[in-house]
Design a protein around this motif. Structure first.
Motif, PDB file in Angstrom:
ATOM      1  N   GLN A   1       4.235  -2.492  18.599  1.00 46.03           N
ATOM      2  CA  GLN A   1       5.006  -1.975  17.465  1.00 46.03           C
ATOM      3  C   GLN A   1       4.295  -0.774  16.859  1.00 46.03           C
ATOM      4  OE1 GLN A   1       7.961  -2.899  16.285  1.00 46.03           O
ATOM      5  NE2 GLN A   1       7.981  -4.265  18.061  1.00 46.03           N
ATOM      6  N   PRO A   2       5.017   0.312  16.616  1.00 47.44           N
ATOM      7  CA  PRO A   2       4.353   1.432  15.950  1.00 47.44           C
ATOM      8  C   PRO A   2       4.092   1.124  14.475  1.00 47.44           C
ATOM      9  CG  PRO A   2       6.673   1.923  16.270  1.00 47.44           C
ATOM     10  CD  PRO A   2       6.419   0.595  16.920  1.00 47.44           C
ATOM     11  N   GLY A   3       3.114   1.800  13.903  1.00 49.87           N
ATOM     12  CA  GLY A   3       2.853   1.657  12.462  1.00 49.87           C
ATOM     13  C   GLY A   3       1.554   0.941  12.187  1.00 49.87           C
ATOM     14  N   LEU A   4       0.977   1.264  11.035  1.00 50.37           N
ATOM     15  CA  LEU A   4      -0.290   0.689  10.604  1.00 50.37           C
ATOM     16  C   LEU A   4      -0.105   0.102   9.217  1.00 50.37           C
ATOM     17  CD1 LEU A   4      -2.328   3.822  11.618  1.00 50.37           C
ATOM     18  CD2 LEU A   4      -2.452   1.618  12.789  1.00 50.37           C
ATOM     19  N   ASN A   5      -1.024  -0.774   8.854  1.00 44.75           N
ATOM     20  CA  ASN A   5      -0.909  -1.410   7.535  1.00 44.75           C
ATOM     21  C   ASN A   5      -1.930  -0.847   6.555  1.00 44.75           C
ATOM     22  OD1 ASN A   5       0.977  -2.929   8.809  1.00 44.75           O
ATOM     23  ND2 ASN A   5      -0.388  -4.697   9.126  1.00 44.75           N
ATOM     24  N   ASN A   6      -1.466  -0.655   5.353  1.00 47.12           N
ATOM     25  CA  ASN A   6      -2.352  -0.276   4.247  1.00 47.12           C
ATOM     26  C   ASN A   6      -3.215   0.942   4.550  1.00 47.12           C
ATOM     27  OD1 ASN A   6      -1.452  -2.319   2.463  1.00 47.12           O
ATOM     28  ND2 ASN A   6      -2.558  -3.810   3.734  1.00 47.12           N
ATOM     29  N   ASN A   7      -2.564   2.005   4.908  1.00 46.96           N
ATOM     30  CA  ASN A   7      -3.263   3.287   5.035  1.00 46.96           C
ATOM     31  C   ASN A   7      -3.743   3.668   3.626  1.00 46.96           C
ATOM     32  OD1 ASN A   7      -2.427   6.517   4.663  1.00 46.96           O
ATOM     33  ND2 ASN A   7      -3.764   6.072   6.374  1.00 46.96           N
ATOM     34  N   ALA A   8      -5.051   3.832   3.478  1.00 50.03           N
ATOM     35  CA  ALA A   8      -5.609   3.993   2.125  1.00 50.03           C
ATOM     36  C   ALA A   8      -5.021   5.193   1.397  1.00 50.03           C
ATOM     37  CB  ALA A   8      -7.127   4.115   2.205  1.00 50.03           C
ATOM     38  N   TYR A   9      -4.886   6.305   2.128  1.00 53.14           N
ATOM     39  CA  TYR A   9      -4.336   7.509   1.478  1.00 53.14           C
ATOM     40  C   TYR A   9      -2.933   7.214   0.946  1.00 53.14           C
ATOM     41  CZ  TYR A   9      -2.039  12.052   1.095  1.00 53.14           C
ATOM     42  OH  TYR A   9      -1.312  13.115   0.631  1.00 53.14           O
ATOM     43  N   THR A  10      -2.126   6.581   1.786  1.00 54.31           N
ATOM     44  CA  THR A  10      -0.745   6.295   1.388  1.00 54.31           C
ATOM     45  C   THR A  10      -0.723   5.335   0.201  1.00 54.31           C
ATOM     46  OG1 THR A  10      -0.101   6.565   3.690  1.00 54.31           O
ATOM     47  CG2 THR A  10       1.490   5.474   2.258  1.00 54.31           C
ATOM     48  N   ASN A  11      -1.502   4.264   0.279  1.00 59.70           N
ATOM     49  CA  ASN A  11      -1.459   3.267  -0.799  1.00 59.70           C
ATOM     50  C   ASN A  11      -1.903   3.862  -2.135  1.00 59.70           C
ATOM     51  OD1 ASN A  11      -0.833   1.611   1.325  1.00 59.70           O
ATOM     52  ND2 ASN A  11      -2.145  -0.075   0.688  1.00 59.70           N
ATOM     53  N   VAL A  12      -3.027   4.600  -2.109  1.00 56.90           N
ATOM     54  CA  VAL A  12      -3.537   5.144  -3.382  1.00 56.90           C
ATOM     55  C   VAL A  12      -2.560   6.188  -3.933  1.00 56.90           C
ATOM     56  CG1 VAL A  12      -5.427   6.412  -4.486  1.00 56.90           C
ATOM     57  CG2 VAL A  12      -5.935   4.660  -2.782  1.00 56.90           C
ATOM     58  N   MET A  13      -2.040   7.036  -3.032  1.00 52.04           N
ATOM     59  CA  MET A  13      -1.128   8.072  -3.520  1.00 52.04           C
ATOM     60  C   MET A  13       0.221   7.487  -3.935  1.00 52.04           C
ATOM     61  SD  MET A  13      -2.876  10.783  -3.766  1.00 52.04           S
ATOM     62  CE  MET A  13      -1.633  11.984  -4.243  1.00 52.04           C
ATOM     63  N   ALA A  14       0.606   6.368  -3.329  1.00 54.61           N
ATOM     64  CA  ALA A  14       1.841   5.711  -3.785  1.00 54.61           C
ATOM     65  C   ALA A  14       1.635   5.265  -5.237  1.00 54.61           C
ATOM     66  CB  ALA A  14       2.165   4.524  -2.897  1.00 54.61           C
ATOM     67  N   VAL A  15       0.435   4.784  -5.532  1.00 50.73           N
ATOM     68  CA  VAL A  15       0.109   4.405  -6.910  1.00 50.73           C
ATOM     69  C   VAL A  15       0.180   5.636  -7.821  1.00 50.73           C
ATOM     70  CG1 VAL A  15      -1.802   3.625  -8.394  1.00 50.73           C
ATOM     71  CG2 VAL A  15      -1.281   2.406  -6.262  1.00 50.73           C
ATOM     72  N   TRP A  16      -0.355   6.737  -7.299  1.00 55.91           N
ATOM     73  CA  TRP A  16      -0.306   7.994  -8.082  1.00 55.91           C
ATOM     74  C   TRP A  16       1.160   8.376  -8.374  1.00 55.91           C
ATOM     75  CZ3 TRP A  16       2.005  12.681  -7.501  1.00 55.91           C
ATOM     76  CH2 TRP A  16       1.606  13.694  -8.370  1.00 55.91           C
ATOM     77  N   VAL A  17       2.019   8.237  -7.364  1.00 56.21           N
ATOM     78  CA  VAL A  17       3.440   8.595  -7.546  1.00 56.21           C
ATOM     79  C   VAL A  17       4.070   7.684  -8.606  1.00 56.21           C
ATOM     80  CG1 VAL A  17       5.732   8.589  -6.457  1.00 56.21           C
ATOM     81  CG2 VAL A  17       3.786   9.526  -5.213  1.00 56.21           C
TER      82      VAL A  17
END
Ligand code: BGC
Length: 799
Positions: free
Chosen positions: A506-522
């Motif tokens: 399956q493609p995709g990764l879990n909890n990419n740090a950049y994505t998670n932290v920036m999602a919080v920023w958003v």
């Protein structure tokens, strides 16, 4: 300003195999249209590729790849308006590759936006000729382009024939990797002439039905006097030319001027492109008159946008080249065109002219120099908000899921398979899972607002996009009871080498740090935006978007409880499970392959996969340090209940840089930025590498397919914001310069909330001059003190 030394790029040799790179680097454009620097007499063969691209001029086509039908949207290569050549009576048409080159100089005047070739050549029969070819793509009136040829017979007299054509038989064949895909996008519609001296060609993109008209007026002159010529009209399908004879005398120059008008069916304030082209050509002045207006438009842009380093070395020149290409891709002529910022400029066909997250690296420059343009580029995203909402809905989410690659209508344009030139195989491409593109859009909206305080934009468009992007992150986040935290699964981070777990199907990764932290920023920024809205607008938006207090509470809750993966050594993990990957023996691969920037292709060609290793194409975790100050990161981590120890930053940087192959030109840029405070020497070193990445084509061939606009703009931003410590914090414009020791100093202008501010930096001083503005005072912070400046004030600060 010395306009001769630090403003011209000059090549003094003709090396056919270098032409593809020079064609890209010397591309001329005006934010509406761009044309590669191919020689006028050349056609698409061997080392020449005369591409012409319209900003946002896309077309879709289906191709068969490995037994399946794929549809791609391409930036169309429109008719070649450059086509101009000559021949002697009974001879063959002039091509530089067929003659002996006695002298060659190819130069680009960045200040005036003029390209010039000065050539002396000898033909087989001993005839020697000098040719001076000048060219512009008009910055003042974006519909005009022009060529001037000055031909001087050095040792002969006789009749020559001139051919000036518009060639619509071109295809999209600029990128070798795409050559197996459908390359025919144009359908010829009409050919004609307006009068004795002008011809025109009308074509249509076969799927999008976008139409373009090119019209050309060709005249000849001797000693400034127009020569009467007898033009013959020649046409074949998709091609039209004017041919005429000229009598040449030894040592007497003749000038040929080809003025071209270009219109498309997407243009504003037109009735129909053929008529508009006809009217324009009718009114058009001479080459010199048009070139003068064009140079004037450039001088105005340079007044606003130049960074004057005063040290006359290559850094200055290349930095200007980068500013030049930003402005050729998007300028005042782009405002309102409904186009975005393409990753590779409108300079070639790589990545098909698509719009990625790379605009993240271009906006900082535009926000502070041409905010009205930045606004228009954000509107490109706003107009595609419905498409992003639809994409989210179809994927089972809420809010707006912007496409990783965007083109005409906001559909996901990423390829599903990608040709690996190392193996010749089509590999699956799952990079579309880079949902973080929405973060870049949100970040750009925020930065634009901070630099401009354009509250009308925020109320009417910016907030709506921010809320829909926040809603998307909220809908992607789910609560993991065991952990007591929210998580985001099945994404890909900026490092494209990692798209799935080893051995996973399956493609995709879990909890990419950049994505998670920036999602919080958003989410947090969306909550701040809600506070900024007037009551009426808040009510309208909440009703329209069906946002209720529960949803706001959920955003707040996620923004305080998102999971961030760390490794045992305390370093933020690129994604969950990253530490379990194997270390790669970089030296072994370097020894075997030399250039290992594209380790992904190498590993895949070996039947292996980068997914198995701790190797990265580009900065991922480190993007956090690039976009956010350590104060902001600390705030976000505190909000999440994690302790953020700043002393871990240098270790984090070193950890990831040791594992990066810099397979993207964006990579070095980010490293250079994150090093800037801790290790200025290293930062400057990497900055210099980044600076030459296109100029010297350090990726070995990719620049020829289109410049890397994000990397170019990023180097400008390194000087504009990074080394000056320029940031907006708490409503104050802060400066905290720390110039690399190699930089003596520089001047620049910025636009900040309606003010023009002139800034002068040296190693020990900063000077701030408040040139003009619309509000009485602004607050400027220098290092740690805040000062008020008003109209006419000029202050010097010792550092
Ligand atoms: C990079 C992406 C970038 C894209 C377009 C890729 O090689 O990995 O980050 O957006 O190129 O420039």
């Amino acid at each position: 300003m010395n306009k001769n030394n630090d403003w011209k790029i000059i090549y003094e040799d003709y090396i056919p195999e270098h032409e593809p790179l020079r064609e890209a680097l010397f591309t001329l454009g005006n934010g509406y249209i761009a044309t590669r620097a191919a020689a006028e007499e050349s056609k698409a063969e061997n080392d020449h590729y005369p591409g012409t691209y319209l900003a946002g001029g896309y077309n879709r086509a289906k191709s068969e790849v490995s037994g399946r039908i794929v549809e791609n949207e391409d930036l169309v290569n429109w008719p070649n308006w450059l086509s101009l050549t000559f021949k002697h009576d009974g001879g063959s048409w002039f091509l530089l590759d067929d003659v002996e080159v006695l002298h060659y100089r190819h130069e680009l005047d960045l200040y005036k936006g003029i390209m010039k070739r000065t050539i002396k050549f000898r033909e087989e029969d001993g005839r020697e000729t000098s040719l001076i070819a000048r060219r512009f793509v008009n910055m003042k009136n974006p519909h005009f382009a022009g060529i001037q040829w000055e031909i001087t017979p050095e040792n002969w007299s006789g009749k020559i024939q001139i051919r000036s054509a518009l060639d619509g038989t071109v295809t999209n064949s600029g990128v070798p990797r795409y050559r197996d895909l459908t390359s025919v996008h144009l359908q010829p519609l009409e050919i004609g002439s307006f009068n004795e001296e002008s011809i025109y060609l009308r074509v249509q993109a076969n799927q999008s039905k976008l139409r373009m008209v090119q019209a050309a007026r060709t005249r000849a002159f001797r000693d400034g006097e127009e020569l009467p010529v007898n033009r013959r009209f020649f046409k074949k399908v998709g091609y039209v030319a004017h041919l005429f004879d000229l009598d040449c005398d030894e040592n007497e120059s003749v000038k040929i001027e080809k003025i071209v008008a270009i219109y498309s069916s997407k243009d504003r304030a037109i009735t129909e492109p053929v008529l508009e082209a006809k009217n324009s050509l009718y009114d058009a002045g001479s080459f010199d008159e048009l070139a003068e207006a064009h140079a004037h438009a450039w001088s105005e842009l340079w007044y606003r946008c130049d960074i004057d380093l005063k040290d006359g070395n290559n850094t200055q020149l290349i930095l200007r080249l980068h500013i030049f290409h930003i402005l050729q891709t998007a300028s005042q002529n782009t405002i309102g065109l409904d186009v975005g910022i393409p990753a590779r400029g409108w300079h070639g066909e790589a990545y098909r002219g698509h719009i990625f997250w790379d605009e993240l690296f271009v906006f900082p420059f535009l926000n502070f120099q041409l905010p009205e343009l930045a606004r228009s580029l954000l509107m490109y995203r706003y107009h595609r908000l419905p498409a992003a909402k639809r994409a989210a809905r179809l994927a089972g989410f809420r809010g707006a899921m912007f496409p990783w690659q965007s083109g005409s209508n906001g559909r996901e344009e990423s390829q599903v398979v990608h040709l690996n030139p190392k193996s010749g195989k089509w590999d699956p491409d799952n990079t579309y899972l880079q949902r973080h593109v929405g973060i870049a859009i949100a970040y750009n909206i925020y930065q634009y607002y901070e630099a401009t305080r354009d509250i009308e934009f925020l109320m009417a468009y910016g907030a709506e996009m921010m809320l829909e992007i926040a809603r998307f992150w909220s809908s992607l986040s789910f609560f993991n009871k065991d952990r007591g935290r929210y998580e985001i699964h099945n994404v890909v981070g900026p490092d494209e080498f990692h798209t799935e777990y080893p051995d996973s199907d399956q493609p995709g990764l879990n909890n990419n740090a950049y994505t998670n932290v920036m999602a919080v920023w958003v989410l947090r920024t969306a909550l701040d935006f809600v506070e900024l809205l007037s009551d009426t607008r808040k009510k309208e938006l909440f009703t329209d978007l069906k946002i209720d207090e529960d949803e706001i509470t959920r955003w707040d809750e996620i923004s305080r409880n998102m999971f961030v993966p760390f490794m045992d050594n305390g370093i933020i993990s690129q994604f969950e499970g990253y530490e379990n990957l194997e270390d790669l023996d970089f030296e072994k691969y370097r020894g075997k392959y030399g250039d290992i920037q594209r380790l992904d292709r190498i590993l895949k060609a070996e039947g292996d996969s980068p997914n198995r290793y701790k190797v990265s194409k580009q900065a991922d975790v480190l993007m956090l340090f690039f976009l956010l100050s350590s104060d902001e990161i600390e705030n976000l981590f505190n909000r999440l209940g994690y302790t953020f120890d700043r002393s871990i930053i240098p270790d984090t940087v070193n950890y990831y840089i040791q594992r990066s192959s810099h397979g993207s030109t964006l990579s070095r840029l980010v490293y250079s930025w994150v090093f800037s405070r801790s290790d200025r020497e290293e930062s400057y070193q990497v900055f210099k590498e980044s600076l030459i990445s296109d100029f010297e084509d350090i990726q070995g061939g990719t620049t020829a397919e289109g410049i890397h606009l994000g990397a170019m703009a990023g180097t400008v931003d390194m000087v504009q914001r990074c080394y000056t410590g320029l940031e907006i914090r708490g409503g104050i414009l802060w400066l905290n310069p720390r110039l690399p020791k190699e930089m003596k100093g520089f001047n620049m202008r910025i636009r900040y909330r309606g003010h023009w501010i002139w800034l002068h930096f040296t190693q020990h001083k900063v000077e701030v001059s408040f040139e003009s503005g619309h509000s009485p005072q602004i607050e400027i912070g220098v290092i740690d003190k805040v000062y008020e400046l008003g109209q006419g004030d000029c202050k010097k600060f010792l550092l």
